[in-house]
Design a protein around this motif. Structure first.
Motif, PDB file in Angstrom:
ATOM      1  N   MET A   1       0.847  -1.196   0.000  1.00 27.72           N
ATOM      2  CA  MET A   1       0.000   0.000   0.000  1.00 27.72           C
ATOM      3  C   MET A   1       0.879   1.243   0.000  1.00 27.72           C
ATOM      4  O   MET A   1       1.910   1.296   0.684  1.00 27.72           O
ATOM      5  CB  MET A   1      -0.907   0.006   1.227  1.00 27.72           C
ATOM      6  CG  MET A   1      -1.948  -1.066   1.175  1.00 27.72           C
ATOM      7  SD  MET A   1      -3.237  -0.928   2.425  1.00 27.72           S
ATOM      8  CE  MET A   1      -2.382  -0.439   3.868  1.00 27.72           C
ATOM      9  N   PRO A   2       0.493   2.235  -0.749  1.00 28.64           N
ATOM     10  CA  PRO A   2       1.295   3.451  -0.779  1.00 28.64           C
ATOM     11  C   PRO A   2       1.252   4.151   0.576  1.00 28.64           C
ATOM     12  O   PRO A   2       0.214   4.172   1.238  1.00 28.64           O
ATOM     13  CB  PRO A   2       0.624   4.303  -1.852  1.00 28.64           C
ATOM     14  CG  PRO A   2      -0.755   3.755  -1.980  1.00 28.64           C
ATOM     15  CD  PRO A   2      -0.685   2.324  -1.585  1.00 28.64           C
ATOM     16  N   ALA A   3       2.385   4.676   0.949  1.00 30.30           N
ATOM     17  CA  ALA A   3       2.456   5.394   2.216  1.00 30.30           C
ATOM     18  C   ALA A   3       1.843   6.772   2.027  1.00 30.30           C
ATOM     19  O   ALA A   3       2.218   7.516   1.128  1.00 30.30           O
ATOM     20  CB  ALA A   3       3.901   5.509   2.682  1.00 30.30           C
ATOM     21  N   SER A   4       0.893   7.102   2.871  1.00 30.27           N
ATOM     22  CA  SER A   4       0.239   8.407   2.723  1.00 30.27           C
ATOM     23  C   SER A   4       1.098   9.489   3.347  1.00 30.27           C
ATOM     24  O   SER A   4       1.167  10.602   2.842  1.00 30.27           O
ATOM     25  CB  SER A   4      -1.152   8.384   3.364  1.00 30.27           C
ATOM     26  OG  SER A   4      -1.026   8.233   4.762  1.00 30.27           O
ATOM     27  N   GLY A   5       1.733   9.169   4.452  1.00 27.43           N
ATOM     28  CA  GLY A   5       2.617  10.137   5.096  1.00 27.43           C
ATOM     29  C   GLY A   5       1.873  11.283   5.761  1.00 27.43           C
ATOM     30  O   GLY A   5       2.475  12.138   6.391  1.00 27.43           O
ATOM     31  N   ALA A   6       0.564  11.312   5.604  1.00 25.75           N
ATOM     32  CA  ALA A   6      -0.215  12.404   6.184  1.00 25.75           C
ATOM     33  C   ALA A   6      -0.677  12.014   7.581  1.00 25.75           C
ATOM     34  O   ALA A   6      -1.511  11.141   7.744  1.00 25.75           O
ATOM     35  CB  ALA A   6      -1.408  12.729   5.294  1.00 25.75           C
TER      36      ALA A   6
ATOM     37  N   ASP B   1      -7.890  14.036  21.052  1.00 26.51           N
ATOM     38  CA  ASP B   1      -7.063  14.164  22.255  1.00 26.51           C
ATOM     39  C   ASP B   1      -5.723  14.824  21.952  1.00 26.51           C
ATOM     40  O   ASP B   1      -4.915  15.017  22.860  1.00 26.51           O
ATOM     41  CB  ASP B   1      -6.796  12.788  22.871  1.00 26.51           C
ATOM     42  CG  ASP B   1      -8.059  12.101  23.341  1.00 26.51           C
ATOM     43  OD1 ASP B   1      -9.078  12.793  23.546  1.00 26.51           O
ATOM     44  OD2 ASP B   1      -8.026  10.864  23.505  1.00 26.51           O
ATOM     45  N   GLY B   2      -5.450  15.078  20.679  1.00 24.07           N
ATOM     46  CA  GLY B   2      -4.188  15.718  20.313  1.00 24.07           C
ATOM     47  C   GLY B   2      -3.100  14.738  19.899  1.00 24.07           C
ATOM     48  O   GLY B   2      -1.997  15.157  19.600  1.00 24.07           O
ATOM     49  N   GLU B   3      -3.429  13.431  19.902  1.00 26.29           N
ATOM     50  CA  GLU B   3      -2.428  12.428  19.480  1.00 26.29           C
ATOM     51  C   GLU B   3      -2.325  12.437  17.964  1.00 26.29           C
ATOM     52  O   GLU B   3      -3.307  12.634  17.263  1.00 26.29           O
ATOM     53  CB  GLU B   3      -2.847  11.044  19.951  1.00 26.29           C
ATOM     54  CG  GLU B   3      -2.714  10.830  21.424  1.00 26.29           C
ATOM     55  CD  GLU B   3      -3.018   9.398  21.777  1.00 26.29           C
ATOM     56  OE1 GLU B   3      -2.299   8.508  21.284  1.00 26.29           O
ATOM     57  OE2 GLU B   3      -3.977   9.172  22.552  1.00 26.29           O
ATOM     58  N   LYS B   4      -1.119  12.167  17.489  1.00 29.47           N
ATOM     59  CA  LYS B   4      -0.915  12.058  16.043  1.00 29.47           C
ATOM     60  C   LYS B   4      -1.218  10.633  15.623  1.00 29.47           C
ATOM     61  O   LYS B   4      -0.775   9.683  16.242  1.00 29.47           O
ATOM     62  CB  LYS B   4       0.513  12.447  15.676  1.00 29.47           C
ATOM     63  CG  LYS B   4       0.805  13.895  16.036  1.00 29.47           C
ATOM     64  CD  LYS B   4       1.889  14.451  15.187  1.00 29.47           C
ATOM     65  CE  LYS B   4       2.120  15.867  15.688  1.00 29.47           C
ATOM     66  NZ  LYS B   4       2.145  16.848  14.735  1.00 29.47           N
ATOM     67  N   ILE B   5      -1.986  10.505  14.517  1.00 30.29           N
ATOM     68  CA  ILE B   5      -2.418   9.191  14.025  1.00 30.29           C
ATOM     69  C   ILE B   5      -2.045   9.082  12.559  1.00 30.29           C
ATOM     70  O   ILE B   5      -2.236  10.027  11.779  1.00 30.29           O
ATOM     71  CB  ILE B   5      -3.948   9.038  14.171  1.00 30.29           C
ATOM     72  CG1 ILE B   5      -4.353   9.157  15.640  1.00 30.29           C
ATOM     73  CG2 ILE B   5      -4.413   7.717  13.583  1.00 30.29           C
ATOM     74  CD1 ILE B   5      -5.849   9.198  15.821  1.00 30.29           C
ATOM     75  N   LEU B   6      -1.532   7.945  12.195  1.00 30.67           N
ATOM     76  CA  LEU B   6      -1.249   7.654  10.794  1.00 30.67           C
ATOM     77  C   LEU B   6      -2.367   6.751  10.295  1.00 30.67           C
ATOM     78  O   LEU B   6      -2.445   5.581  10.645  1.00 30.67           O
ATOM     79  CB  LEU B   6       0.108   6.941  10.643  1.00 30.67           C
ATOM     80  CG  LEU B   6       0.495   6.526   9.245  1.00 30.67           C
ATOM     81  CD1 LEU B   6       0.650   7.727   8.325  1.00 30.67           C
ATOM     82  CD2 LEU B   6       1.800   5.740   9.262  1.00 30.67           C
ATOM     83  N   PRO B   7      -3.272   7.297   9.476  1.00 28.00           N
ATOM     84  CA  PRO B   7      -4.365   6.457   8.986  1.00 28.00           C
ATOM     85  C   PRO B   7      -3.856   5.425   7.992  1.00 28.00           C
ATOM     86  O   PRO B   7      -2.975   5.712   7.184  1.00 28.00           O
ATOM     87  CB  PRO B   7      -5.308   7.443   8.300  1.00 28.00           C
ATOM     88  CG  PRO B   7      -4.551   8.706   8.136  1.00 28.00           C
ATOM     89  CD  PRO B   7      -3.349   8.651   9.022  1.00 28.00           C
ATOM     90  N   MET B   8      -4.403   4.190   8.066  1.00 30.58           N
ATOM     91  CA  MET B   8      -4.006   3.107   7.174  1.00 30.58           C
ATOM     92  C   MET B   8      -5.260   2.480   6.593  1.00 30.58           C
ATOM     93  O   MET B   8      -6.247   2.294   7.308  1.00 30.58           O
ATOM     94  CB  MET B   8      -3.187   2.067   7.929  1.00 30.58           C
ATOM     95  CG  MET B   8      -1.925   2.605   8.535  1.00 30.58           C
ATOM     96  SD  MET B   8      -1.091   1.339   9.463  1.00 30.58           S
ATOM     97  CE  MET B   8       0.250   1.028   8.375  1.00 30.58           C
TER      98      MET B   8
END
Length: 161
Positions: A140-145, A151-158
């Motif tokens: 799968m291509p990495a979105s990098g976004a 809550d302010g946590e950073k999430i990498l959607p997959m």
């Protein structure tokens, strides 16, 4: 004097083994792993050429370590491969290295397997030789976004398949 004779004998025995590892025309062969409780037949293989769907490709098989008369090899395919020939079983002569070139026909893009079953002294070993057609499937291509949760946590959607 004894040391020189022993060295000459060792070299004479080692040279045929080194030649069989390279295979015909000097092309390298892959040695399949062996289990200690298997048949004891060493299997080497090489896929000649670039496999393409609908076109036969040669697989060169090498066998060594045949200690007893009556040793055999049997081949079968799976995963979209078909055998081009009708011969599926051969006897392996005791005390000598043997090669067998088999043609397989890949049906589509992907990985198919040529399964090699060696039997000697009542024990059987299996080796699966991968024949890959086309490029491996892309990950799968990495979105990098990165997104931010409430809550302010950073999430990498997959993406889920």
């Amino acid at each position: 004097m004894k040391t020189a004779a022993a060295l000459a004998c060792a070299l004479a025995l080692a040279l045929p083994l080194a030649a069989s590892a390279a295979g015909p025309a000097g092309k390298a062969m892959t040695t399949a792993p062996m289990k200690s409780n298997g048949s004891g037949v060493q299997v080497q293989y090489r896929v000649d050429g670039t496999p393409e769907a609908g076109r036969p490709v040669a697989v060169v098989l090498g066998f060594d370590g045949i200690a007893a008369p009556g040793a055999t090899v049997r081949i079968a395919t799976e995963g979209g491969l078909a055998l081009s020939g009708t011969e599926t079983t051969r006897s392996l002569p005791a005390g000598q290295a043997t090669t067998w070139t088999v043609e397989v026909l890949p049906g589509a893009t992907g990985i198919g397997y040529l399964n090699v079953f060696t039997t000697q002294g009542g024990a059987t070993s299996a080796t699966s030789i991968p024949v890959s057609v086309g490029k491996p499937s892309a990950t799968m291509p990495a979105s990098g976004a990165l997104k931010q949760s409430t809550d302010g946590e950073k999430i990498l959607p997959m993406q889920v398949k």
